[in-house]
Design an enzyme around this catalytic site. Structure first.
Site, PDB file in Angstrom:
ATOM      1  N   ASP A  97       0.842  -1.188   0.000  1.00  0.00           N
ATOM      2  CA  ASP A  97       0.000   0.000   0.000  1.00  0.00           C
ATOM      3  C   ASP A  97       0.885   1.247   0.000  1.00  0.00           C
ATOM      4  O   ASP A  97       1.671   1.453   0.925  1.00  0.00           O
ATOM      5  CB  ASP A  97      -0.875  -0.040   1.267  1.00  0.00           C
ATOM      6  CG  ASP A  97      -2.196   0.660   1.093  1.00  0.00           C
ATOM      7  OD1 ASP A  97      -2.218   1.704   0.436  1.00  0.00           O
ATOM      8  OD2 ASP A  97      -3.197   0.167   1.650  1.00  0.00           O
ATOM      9  N   ASP A 197      -2.921   4.786  -2.513  1.00  0.00           N
ATOM     10  CA  ASP A 197      -3.908   5.411  -1.643  1.00  0.00           C
ATOM     11  C   ASP A 197      -4.366   6.766  -2.192  1.00  0.00           C
ATOM     12  O   ASP A 197      -3.508   7.571  -2.613  1.00  0.00           O
ATOM     13  CB  ASP A 197      -3.222   5.609  -0.274  1.00  0.00           C
ATOM     14  CG  ASP A 197      -4.179   6.001   0.821  1.00  0.00           C
ATOM     15  OD1 ASP A 197      -5.115   5.242   1.084  1.00  0.00           O
ATOM     16  OD2 ASP A 197      -3.977   7.084   1.426  1.00  0.00           O
ATOM     17  N   GLU A 250      -6.744   3.933  -5.631  1.00  0.00           N
ATOM     18  CA  GLU A 250      -7.965   4.268  -4.884  1.00  0.00           C
ATOM     19  C   GLU A 250      -8.399   5.664  -5.332  1.00  0.00           C
ATOM     20  O   GLU A 250      -7.643   6.623  -5.177  1.00  0.00           O
ATOM     21  CB  GLU A 250      -7.696   4.261  -3.380  1.00  0.00           C
ATOM     22  CG  GLU A 250      -8.973   4.514  -2.606  1.00  0.00           C
ATOM     23  CD  GLU A 250      -8.751   4.971  -1.171  1.00  0.00           C
ATOM     24  OE1 GLU A 250      -9.641   4.752  -0.344  1.00  0.00           O
ATOM     25  OE2 GLU A 250      -7.694   5.569  -0.876  1.00  0.00           O
ATOM     26  N   HIS A 324     -11.113  -2.078   4.473  1.00  0.00           N
ATOM     27  CA  HIS A 324     -10.850  -1.624   5.847  1.00  0.00           C
ATOM     28  C   HIS A 324     -11.486  -0.268   6.143  1.00  0.00           C
ATOM     29  O   HIS A 324     -11.350   0.225   7.264  1.00  0.00           O
ATOM     30  CB  HIS A 324      -9.338  -1.531   6.042  1.00  0.00           C
ATOM     31  CG  HIS A 324      -8.743  -0.483   5.137  1.00  0.00           C
ATOM     32  ND1 HIS A 324      -8.697  -0.629   3.761  1.00  0.00           N
ATOM     33  CD2 HIS A 324      -8.220   0.739   5.390  1.00  0.00           C
ATOM     34  CE1 HIS A 324      -8.181   0.444   3.217  1.00  0.00           C
ATOM     35  NE2 HIS A 324      -7.874   1.303   4.187  1.00  0.00           N
ATOM     36  N   ASP A 325     -12.111   0.371   5.152  1.00  0.00           N
ATOM     37  CA  ASP A 325     -12.742   1.681   5.371  1.00  0.00           C
ATOM     38  C   ASP A 325     -14.263   1.591   5.370  1.00  0.00           C
ATOM     39  O   ASP A 325     -14.933   2.617   5.511  1.00  0.00           O
ATOM     40  CB  ASP A 325     -12.345   2.657   4.250  1.00  0.00           C
ATOM     41  CG  ASP A 325     -10.883   3.067   4.314  1.00  0.00           C
ATOM     42  OD1 ASP A 325     -10.324   3.103   5.426  1.00  0.00           O
ATOM     43  OD2 ASP A 325     -10.311   3.349   3.247  1.00  0.00           O
TER      44      ASP A 325
HETATM   45  C1  GLC Z   1      -7.542   5.899   2.199  1.00  0.00           C
HETATM   46  C2  GLC Z   1      -7.350   4.750   3.153  1.00  0.00           C
HETATM   47  C3  GLC Z   1      -7.857   5.167   4.497  1.00  0.00           C
HETATM   48  C4  GLC Z   1      -7.040   6.354   4.956  1.00  0.00           C
HETATM   49  C5  GLC Z   1      -7.047   7.479   3.922  1.00  0.00           C
HETATM   50  C6  GLC Z   1      -5.974   8.485   4.195  1.00  0.00           C
HETATM   51  O1  GLC Z   1      -8.864   6.208   1.995  1.00  0.00           O
HETATM   52  O2  GLC Z   1      -7.961   3.606   2.657  1.00  0.00           O
HETATM   53  O3  GLC Z   1      -7.831   4.127   5.429  1.00  0.00           O
HETATM   54  O4  GLC Z   1      -7.546   6.844   6.162  1.00  0.00           O
HETATM   55  O5  GLC Z   1      -6.812   7.009   2.625  1.00  0.00           O
HETATM   56  O6  GLC Z   1      -4.712   7.931   3.933  1.00  0.00           O
END
Ligand code: GLC
Length: 549
Positions: A97, A197, A250, A324-325
């Site tokens: 990640d 990310d 993402e 995980h979010d």
């Molecule tokens: C992404 C991650 C999340 C994190 C955010 C800031 O959305 O999946 O868990 O809090 O980025 O890095």
């Protein structure tokens, strides 16, 4: 890059919650190593690990202080290397990640910037505050303004997330070079997969502007015009040099058009994209911190629009319900009680047979649900706690604020993986950092001996490997106007796959074209599926019919 990821399935591990090898209540890399045989038994091709690099842990590892070292709470570099090797022995790749939109304020760069070094100040987004006002009206995704005072300089630095996560200035070549160095460092250790990310936030304009009245501030910094070129450069300087790299970005609050551009092979950016529109259908007027039932019509429309739009544009989706979010999908779109098995398997079939690359988040394959927490004290996530306080401040009762947070909290999916029915769910010998939930009925041991969800996932994973129509076939909708059923075709040459899924707990009639009536029943989640010209699907029933004639 090849399109080798099209017939693959990726498993996501949240290391902090997967398996604790040293009895401190927190999962670690050695824990993941111990569980490699389990991971291999799923048949998955690659494992995405959430960040385990040195971090103060304000946002559970998404606030990185050193990208080249393993956080001591998670293990050592030797552990990371052993984990990569242990998975490689089963032909399983790893995906790490990469959090490159921001660093922790503990990162050496930010500290040197604070100490006055101009070279490092240019790595972040630091602005004056004219007339004592913040540089822009942007809000942090975790609540409050997106600007925090930069030491005692009178200036402010941008943080789209927590104040300890300072946004990087991608216009600075030093930042772009370092991003490539980080990816290359891990490539040299044999890492082929990278998840980037919130990567569509890196293309902010050098001149930042407030959102005009009535305009959502996110449009001012999301999908900026520079993202494509920054990604192309990163691709060229790092992962793009590996024929078999697998990359996923993402994408926060994005569009189909942008995602086609990010994932279209000719653009040389990424292999695929996560978008979240289908997971916002239970947001009241777009507000996450609300509690309303999922709008299934909207869900169907979004799944169909993205499947068609990405196909037409030549892009590629990462397919998922959980990560995980997100709270657990069973609680949002299924039935976490009586019909847990039926709804878990139906949801799996919807995602795994679609066009795109499926991701399975730990615990999903055994039908884990949201925790049955009863108090805000059970939660630890900074986002959940901020939201709770904001809701109470906005006038909600504590009870209501808790109910809302309980329906959306990220910790809902971060509870420890449940390996057995024991007190700590076989996750740890100590009290876990988050309480497990319903482990007496939902756990790996039980699922392996008598469960229906785990074998269902394994079969779907196998089918994607074996059947080109699933990996490569075209997508077309079926019965698009149906109120309850989501249905679609996958088509490749003579091969036809028809997927039917009842999204509700009520029976639903759906038409099956004549040519599919004698077809093979490839997937089903009830003992005795009965396809007919007019098929009655039972609560959360799914059937996939296949023919090559
Ligand atoms: C992404 C991650 C999340 C994190 C955010 C800031 O959305 O999946 O868990 O809090 O980025 O890095």
């Amino acid at each position: 890059m090849t399109s080798s990821f099209r017939n693959k399935v990726i498993y996501q591990i949240y290391p902090k919650s997967f398996f604790d090898s040293d009895g401190d209540g927190v999962g670690d890399l050695r824990g993941a190593i111990e569980k490699v045989p389990y991971i291999a038994s799923l048949g998955v091709d690659m494992v995405w690990f959430n960040p385990f690099f040195v971090s103060p842990g304000r946002d559970n590892g998404y606030d990185i202080a050193n990208y080249y070292e393993v956080d001591p709470a998670m293990g050592t570099m030797a552990d990371a290397e052993e984990l990569i090797d242990a998975l490689a022995q089963h032909n399983i790749g790893v995906m790490f990640d990469m959090v490159l939109n921001h660093t922790s304020t503990d990162h050496e760069w930010f500290q040197r910037a604070l100490a006055g070094e101009r070279e490092y100040q240019d790595c972040y987004i630091i602005r004056d505050a004219p007339q004592g006002e913040l540089p822009t009206n942007w809000v942090s995704k975790f609540g409050g303004p997106a600007w925090a005072p930069f030491g005692d300089t009178g200036k402010y630095y941008l943080h789209l997330f927590d104040p300890t996560q300072a946004d990087l200035n991608w216009h600075n070549p030093k930042v772009r070079e370092e991003a490539a160095n980080i990816v290359n460092f891990w490539r040299e250790k044999g890492v082929k997969g990278f998840r980037f990310d919130v990567i569509n936030l890196i293309g902010k304009e050098p001149e930042l502007e407030s959102a005009p009245a009535g305009v959502d501030d996110r449009v001012m910094y999301t999908d900026g015009v520079h993202v494509d070129r920054f990604l192309q450069e990163l691709n060229r300087r790092s992962f793009g040099q590996d024929e078999d790299s697998v990359t996923v970005g993402e994408m926060s609050s994005t569009s189909i058009e942008r995602c086609v551009a990010y994932s279209k092979p000719d653009n040389h950016e990424l292999d695929m994209v996560f978008n979240f529109h289908h997971l916002k259908v239970d947001y009241d007027h777009g507000q996450k911190w609300s509690k309303v039932p999922a709008d299934l019509r909207q869900l169907k429309t979004i799944l169909n629009d993205w499947a068609l739009g990405m196909q037409d544009g030549g892009g590629w989706n990462a397919l998922f319900w959980n990560n995980h979010d997100q709270p657990r999908a069973i609680d949002r779109f299924g039935d976490a009680g009586e019909l847990r098995v039926e709804s878990a398997t139906m949801l799996a079939s919807v995602i795994h047979l679609l066009r795109g690359t499926p991701f399975v988040y730990q615990g999903e394959e055994i039908g884990m649900t949201d925790p049955r927490y009863t108090s805000i004290d059970d939660y630890v996530d900074v986002e959940a706690l901020n939201a709770y306080h904001a809701l109470v401040q906005a006038g909600h009762s504590e009870q209501r604020a808790f109910e809302i947070v309980h329906s959306k909290a990220r910790d809902n999916s971060r509870t420890p993986m449940q390996w057995d029915a024991s007190e700590h769910a076989g996750f740890s010998s100590a009290t876990p950092w988050l309480k497990p939930t319903r482990q007496d009925e939902i756990n790996v041991e039980r699922e392996q001996s008598e469960g229906k969800i785990l074998p269902f996932y394994k079969r779907l994973i196998e089918l994607r490997h074996e059947m080109p129509v699933i990996a490569e076939g075209n997508y077309a909708p079926h019965a698009l106007e149906h109120e309850q059923v989501f249905a679609y075709w996958r088509l490749l040459g003579q091969e036809r796959l028809l997927v039917l899924a009842n999204l509700t707990d009520k029976p639903a009639e759906v038409s099956v074209p004549e040519e599919m009536l004698g077809a093979e029943i490839l997937v089903h989640n009830y003992e005795d599926p009965k396809p007919a010209a007019s098929t009655t699907l039972r609560a959360y029933e799914t059937i996939a019919l296949y023919t090559s004639k």
